[in-house]
Write a protein that holds these residues in place. Structure first.
Motif, mmCIF file in Angstrom:
data_model
loop_
_atom_site.group_PDB
_atom_site.id
_atom_site.type_symbol
_atom_site.label_atom_id
_atom_site.label_comp_id
_atom_site.label_asym_id
_atom_site.label_seq_id
_atom_site.Cartn_x
_atom_site.Cartn_y
_atom_site.Cartn_z
ATOM 1 N N PHE A 93 41.853 37.398 34.734
ATOM 2 C CA PHE A 93 42.487 37.506 36.050
ATOM 3 C C PHE A 93 43.002 38.935 36.193
ATOM 4 N N GLU A 94 42.603 39.616 37.262
ATOM 5 C CA GLU A 94 42.989 41.012 37.439
ATOM 6 C C GLU A 94 44.321 41.179 38.160
ATOM 7 N N ASN A 95 44.696 40.207 39.003
ATOM 8 C CA ASN A 95 45.896 40.358 39.809
ATOM 9 C C ASN A 95 46.851 39.185 39.607
ATOM 10 N N ASP A 152 40.315 30.429 40.903
ATOM 11 C CA ASP A 152 39.425 31.486 41.379
ATOM 12 C C ASP A 152 39.985 32.844 40.935
ATOM 13 N N LYS A 153 39.255 33.547 40.072
ATOM 14 C CA LYS A 153 39.748 34.825 39.536
ATOM 15 C C LYS A 153 39.790 35.939 40.572
ATOM 16 N N SER A 154 39.183 35.724 41.739
ATOM 17 C CA SER A 154 39.197 36.761 42.775
ATOM 18 C C SER A 154 40.477 36.731 43.616
ATOM 19 N N LYS A 155 41.310 35.715 43.413
ATOM 20 C CA LYS A 155 42.570 35.603 44.160
ATOM 21 C C LYS A 155 43.665 36.444 43.510
ATOM 22 N N ASN A 156 44.751 36.633 44.248
ATOM 23 C CA ASN A 156 45.934 37.325 43.738
ATOM 24 C C ASN A 156 46.991 36.267 43.444
ATOM 25 N N TYR A 157 47.485 36.254 42.223
ATOM 26 C CA TYR A 157 48.403 35.203 41.786
ATOM 27 C C TYR A 157 49.823 35.724 41.641
ATOM 28 N N ASN A 202 45.153 36.775 50.385
ATOM 29 C CA ASN A 202 44.396 36.252 49.253
ATOM 30 C C ASN A 202 45.338 35.730 48.162
ATOM 31 N N ASP A 234 49.822 39.279 51.846
ATOM 32 C CA ASP A 234 48.594 39.062 51.077
ATOM 33 C C ASP A 234 47.866 37.813 51.565
#
Length: 103
Positions: free
Chosen positions: A84-86, A57-62, A18, A16
């Motif tokens: 957060f989506e991911n 940053d909410k566009s990242k994958n955590y 991101n 990943d």
């Protein structure tokens, strides 16, 4: 939120571009060892923890972990509620982690 096995979590993280790695244990626990490149964000800080999440940053994958998977599961739920989506929880946590460690 997704609860991932050690193997699946490690595979996703490795592939990943991101990814952001978050350790939600206490500073003392973090000081005893952590997964390389992890950011320490102590979930026990309450509202201060939420403020730290808001800065991300909410566009990242955590990829989130704690000692055994409980606190990181809670952190992922909080992150999902914040948009957060991911957010991926490491099942078994650091205590069962067989991958690379920094001590």
């Amino acid at each position: 939120m997704a609860d991932l096995t050690q193997e699946l979590w490690a595979d996703k993280l490795k592939n990943d571009d991101n990814a952001v790695l978050i350790d939600v244990r206490t500073e003392e626990e973090f000081g005893e060892g952590y997964i390389p490149n992890a950011i320490n964000m102590n979930i026990f800080k309450g509202q201060a923890f939420v403020y730290e999440l808001e800065a991300l940053d909410k566009s990242k994958n955590y990829y989130v972990y704690c000692r055994s998977g409980g606190r990181s599961g809670q952190a992922c739920e909080i992150m999902n509620q914040m948009g957060f989506e991911n957010a991926y929880n490491l099942m078994g946590g650091f205590s069962e982690w067989t991958g690379e460690k920094t001590i």
